[in-house]
Design a protein around this motif. Structure first.
Motif, PDB file in Angstrom:
ATOM      1  N   PHE A   1      13.482   2.852 -17.789  1.00 15.15           N
ATOM      2  CA  PHE A   1      14.482   3.080 -16.742  1.00 15.15           C
ATOM      3  C   PHE A   1      13.928   3.961 -15.631  1.00 15.15           C
ATOM      4  CE2 PHE A   1      18.180   5.509 -15.049  1.00 15.15           C
ATOM      5  CZ  PHE A   1      18.852   4.444 -14.476  1.00 15.15           C
ATOM      6  N   GLU A   2      13.124   4.952 -15.991  1.00 16.85           N
ATOM      7  CA  GLU A   2      12.515   5.823 -14.984  1.00 16.85           C
ATOM      8  C   GLU A   2      11.521   5.050 -14.128  1.00 16.85           C
ATOM      9  OE1 GLU A   2      12.692  10.193 -17.185  1.00 16.85           O
ATOM     10  OE2 GLU A   2      11.096   8.776 -17.683  1.00 16.85           O
ATOM     11  N   ILE A   3      10.767   4.155 -14.749  1.00 19.61           N
ATOM     12  CA  ILE A   3       9.845   3.301 -13.992  1.00 19.61           C
ATOM     13  C   ILE A   3      10.631   2.387 -13.058  1.00 19.61           C
ATOM     14  CG2 ILE A   3       8.214   1.386 -14.204  1.00 19.61           C
ATOM     15  CD1 ILE A   3       7.113   2.742 -16.695  1.00 19.61           C
ATOM     16  N   PHE A   4      11.775   1.883 -13.548  1.00 18.92           N
ATOM     17  CA  PHE A   4      12.655   1.044 -12.727  1.00 18.92           C
ATOM     18  C   PHE A   4      13.075   1.802 -11.466  1.00 18.92           C
ATOM     19  CE2 PHE A   4      16.752  -0.579 -11.390  1.00 18.92           C
ATOM     20  CZ  PHE A   4      16.645  -1.953 -11.534  1.00 18.92           C
ATOM     21  N   LEU A   5      13.502   3.052 -11.623  1.00 18.02           N
ATOM     22  CA  LEU A   5      13.945   3.858 -10.483  1.00 18.02           C
ATOM     23  C   LEU A   5      12.792   4.197  -9.544  1.00 18.02           C
ATOM     24  CD1 LEU A   5      16.439   6.364 -12.178  1.00 18.02           C
ATOM     25  CD2 LEU A   5      16.986   4.349 -10.818  1.00 18.02           C
ATOM     26  N   LEU A   6      11.645   4.553 -10.099  1.00 13.58           N
ATOM     27  CA  LEU A   6      10.485   4.873  -9.267  1.00 13.58           C
ATOM     28  C   LEU A   6      10.050   3.655  -8.449  1.00 13.58           C
ATOM     29  CD1 LEU A   6       8.245   7.018 -11.673  1.00 13.58           C
ATOM     30  CD2 LEU A   6       9.705   7.815  -9.806  1.00 13.58           C
TER      31      LEU A   6
ATOM     32  N   VAL B   1      13.936  -4.383  -3.277  1.00  9.91           N
ATOM     33  CA  VAL B   1      14.042  -3.217  -4.153  1.00  9.91           C
ATOM     34  C   VAL B   1      14.335  -3.655  -5.587  1.00  9.91           C
ATOM     35  CG1 VAL B   1      15.437  -1.183  -4.690  1.00  9.91           C
ATOM     36  CG2 VAL B   1      14.666  -1.566  -2.350  1.00  9.91           C
ATOM     37  N   LEU B   2      15.270  -4.608  -5.747  1.00 10.31           N
ATOM     38  CA  LEU B   2      15.592  -5.115  -7.083  1.00 10.31           C
ATOM     39  C   LEU B   2      14.379  -5.811  -7.701  1.00 10.31           C
ATOM     40  CD1 LEU B   2      17.581  -5.689  -9.361  1.00 10.31           C
ATOM     41  CD2 LEU B   2      18.355  -7.710  -8.086  1.00 10.31           C
ATOM     42  N   ALA B   3      13.701  -6.652  -6.892  1.00  9.48           N
ATOM     43  CA  ALA B   3      12.534  -7.380  -7.402  1.00  9.48           C
ATOM     44  C   ALA B   3      11.415  -6.430  -7.802  1.00  9.48           C
ATOM     45  CB  ALA B   3      12.031  -8.366  -6.343  1.00  9.48           C
ATOM     46  N   ALA B   4      11.169  -5.417  -6.944  1.00 12.69           N
ATOM     47  CA  ALA B   4      10.095  -4.466  -7.245  1.00 12.69           C
ATOM     48  C   ALA B   4      10.400  -3.654  -8.496  1.00 12.69           C
ATOM     49  CB  ALA B   4       9.881  -3.535  -6.055  1.00 12.69           C
ATOM     50  N   ALA B   5      11.653  -3.237  -8.627  1.00 13.24           N
ATOM     51  CA  ALA B   5      12.040  -2.447  -9.799  1.00 13.24           C
ATOM     52  C   ALA B   5      11.879  -3.260 -11.081  1.00 13.24           C
ATOM     53  CB  ALA B   5      13.481  -1.968  -9.646  1.00 13.24           C
TER      54      ALA B   5
ATOM     55  N   SER C   1       0.834  -1.199   0.000  1.00 16.39           N
ATOM     56  CA  SER C   1       0.000   0.000   0.000  1.00 16.39           C
ATOM     57  C   SER C   1       0.867   1.246   0.000  1.00 16.39           C
ATOM     58  CB  SER C   1      -0.918   0.002   1.234  1.00 16.39           C
ATOM     59  OG  SER C   1      -1.779  -1.109   1.239  1.00 16.39           O
ATOM     60  N   ILE C   2       1.858   1.268   0.894  1.00 17.71           N
ATOM     61  CA  ILE C   2       2.795   2.392   0.939  1.00 17.71           C
ATOM     62  C   ILE C   2       3.596   2.456  -0.351  1.00 17.71           C
ATOM     63  CG2 ILE C   2       4.844   3.318   2.122  1.00 17.71           C
ATOM     64  CD1 ILE C   2       3.762   2.031   4.696  1.00 17.71           C
ATOM     65  N   GLN C   3       4.011   1.270  -0.834  1.00 18.56           N
ATOM     66  CA  GLN C   3       4.792   1.195  -2.069  1.00 18.56           C
ATOM     67  C   GLN C   3       4.026   1.803  -3.247  1.00 18.56           C
ATOM     68  OE1 GLN C   3       5.746  -2.824  -3.160  1.00 18.56           O
ATOM     69  NE2 GLN C   3       6.238  -2.285  -5.254  1.00 18.56           N
ATOM     70  N   PHE C   4       2.775   1.388  -3.420  1.00 20.31           N
ATOM     71  CA  PHE C   4       2.003   1.882  -4.549  1.00 20.31           C
ATOM     72  C   PHE C   4       1.616   3.348  -4.378  1.00 20.31           C
ATOM     73  CE2 PHE C   4       1.686  -2.461  -5.888  1.00 20.31           C
ATOM     74  CZ  PHE C   4       1.542  -2.362  -7.261  1.00 20.31           C
ATOM     75  N   MET C   5       1.378   3.754  -3.142  1.00 18.90           N
ATOM     76  CA  MET C   5       1.078   5.159  -2.890  1.00 18.90           C
ATOM     77  C   MET C   5       2.270   6.022  -3.298  1.00 18.90           C
ATOM     78  SD  MET C   5       0.234   7.081   0.710  1.00 18.90           S
ATOM     79  CE  MET C   5       1.922   6.862   1.262  1.00 18.90           C
ATOM     80  N   LEU C   6       3.472   5.605  -2.888  1.00 19.03           N
ATOM     81  CA  LEU C   6       4.682   6.346  -3.253  1.00 19.03           C
ATOM     82  C   LEU C   6       4.912   6.301  -4.761  1.00 19.03           C
ATOM     83  CD1 LEU C   6       7.116   5.182  -0.403  1.00 19.03           C
ATOM     84  CD2 LEU C   6       6.091   7.443  -0.671  1.00 19.03           C
ATOM     85  N   TYR C   7       4.706   5.115  -5.344  1.00 20.68           N
ATOM     86  CA  TYR C   7       4.938   4.958  -6.784  1.00 20.68           C
ATOM     87  C   TYR C   7       3.988   5.835  -7.598  1.00 20.68           C
ATOM     88  CZ  TYR C   7       5.041   2.770 -11.391  1.00 20.68           C
ATOM     89  OH  TYR C   7       5.127   2.549 -12.738  1.00 20.68           O
ATOM     90  N   GLU C   8       2.692   5.758  -7.286  1.00 18.00           N
ATOM     91  CA  GLU C   8       1.710   6.542  -8.028  1.00 18.00           C
ATOM     92  C   GLU C   8       1.948   8.038  -7.841  1.00 18.00           C
ATOM     93  OE1 GLU C   8      -0.453   5.541 -10.099  1.00 18.00           O
ATOM     94  OE2 GLU C   8      -0.610   3.393  -9.771  1.00 18.00           O
ATOM     95  N   THR C   9       2.326   8.437  -6.615  1.00 20.57           N
ATOM     96  CA  THR C   9       2.578   9.848  -6.339  1.00 20.57           C
ATOM     97  C   THR C   9       3.792  10.349  -7.113  1.00 20.57           C
ATOM     98  OG1 THR C   9       1.634   9.618  -4.120  1.00 20.57           O
ATOM     99  CG2 THR C   9       3.005  11.554  -4.521  1.00 20.57           C
TER     100      THR C   9
END
Length: 343
Positions: free
Chosen positions: A235-240, A307-311, A205-213
């Motif tokens: 690459f920008e999506i990877f970093l976000l 972090v690697l998996a999520a990216a 939830s926090i992850q997606f909130m930060l990502y969408e923001t």
């Protein structure tokens, strides 16, 4: 094909690839989380050292213990999560547009709404897939040392059979883990750790909130600078995705450790410090015998792995969504052309 189904399938595909890439790190991290030796004098091995230790003492295959059910769990979890996330997200966007028509809001989904959408999706995911992850945790934390040696009541059993049984215990597979779990706690055992896991819903939830923001702000800045162009690179999506997961992991890691402790095989005899009757009992014993540091065991490994998996997941998922939408659009165009020609 609905947008929710496209996102669900893309999330499953991205999750599988991310899992394959980072699985040895996940296995090492689960073992670090479930270590219960309160001795502070014991030197803590680093992530690479621990991976080499497992490979040398138990074999490389043990770094991939539980991989098959884990891949099934990942596909199911990511598929379920993204499917319901898109459904709830669509409803939230529709509600935001209704508010705009009534003269309130700007028509976009706010941070609170994004948090609620992610939380609801996570709860559905946890309740449906928790049994898979309990089995995976058992298989990841299983070691040769934890396999009970075979005892022979009949003295006529050949000595070489006893030696082989002691040195090479039978393979510990998915069926074995499921049977062991059922014998230990019955059918409810497959939902061990479900309460801290539900609390862990706050992580995505926090992850997606930060990502969408962050994504929203990046698109807005790019639109203002480039006269309406809001394209975002892989690459920008990877970093976000990496930044969003980093923030979520740091906040929720103690709950993740607690979940792993409850889902790992319980010590039924001997030292009662290592036997947990429930969530509260586990918390109290960890605080008493290991201190607050016990809740952060293996955090460095987890940050790297998650972090690697999520990216990777975010990047592949977004690219798959773009590809499928493009194919669907082309198919629709072809169908329209055929229909027009036939008239």
């Amino acid at each position: 094909m609905s947008d929710a189904l496209i996102n669900g399938l893309a999330g499953a595909g991205g999750g599988i690839i991310a899992q394959l890439i980072t699985y040895p790190l996940q296995t090492v991290n689960t073992r670090q989380q479930t270590e219960r030796d309160p001795k502070k004098s014991k030197r803590k091995l680093g992530t690479i050292e621990r991976m080499c230790q497992v490979a040398n003492q138990e074999g490389w295959q043990h770094l991939y213990g539980g991989l098959k059910p884990s891949l099934i769990g990942t596909a199911a979890s990511q598929g379920v999560y993204y499917y319901f996330y898109q459904i709830f997200r669509n409803k939230a966007e529709a509600a935001a547009l209704d508010k705009l028509k009534k003269g309130t809001g700007d028509g976009s989904v706010g941070m609170l709404s994004s948090l609620v959408v992610a939380a609801l999706s996570g709860c559905v995911n946890v309740l449906l897939t928790n049994p898979i992850w309990v089995v995976v945790t058992r298989m990841q934390t299983h070691t040769k040392a934890s396999t009970g040696q075979k005892t022979f009541e009949n003295p006529s059993v050949a000595l070489d059979e006893a030696i082989v049984a002691a040195v090479e215990p039978p393979p510990y597979g998915t069926t074995h883990a499921m049977q062991e779990l059922y014998d230990e706690a019955g059918i409810l055992g497959f939902w061990k750790g479900v309460f801290p896991t539900l609390i862990m819903v706050s992580n995505p939830s926090i992850q997606f909130m930060l990502y969408e923001t962050l994504l929203k702000k990046l698109k807005a800045r790019r639109a203002s600078r480039n006269k309406g162009t809001v394209g975002v690179t892989a690459f920008e999506i990877f970093l976000l995705g990496a930044v969003a997961k980093l923030g979520a992991t740091v906040v929720t890691y103690p709950v993740l450790v607690l979940k792993s402790r409850l889902q790992a095989k319980q010590v039924t005899g001997g030292d009662k410090r290592h036997h947990y009757k429930g969530t509260l009992d586990a918390m109290m014993k960890m605080i008493q015998y290991e201190g607050l540091a016990g809740f952060y065991k293996g955090m460095g490994t987890k940050i790297v792995q998650s972090v690697l998996a999520a990216a990777v997941l975010f990047t592949i998922k977004e690219e798959l969504v773009k590809g499928v939408r493009l194919l669907v659009k082309k198919d629709s165009n072809v169908i329209n052309v055929v229909r027009s020609a036939s008239r």
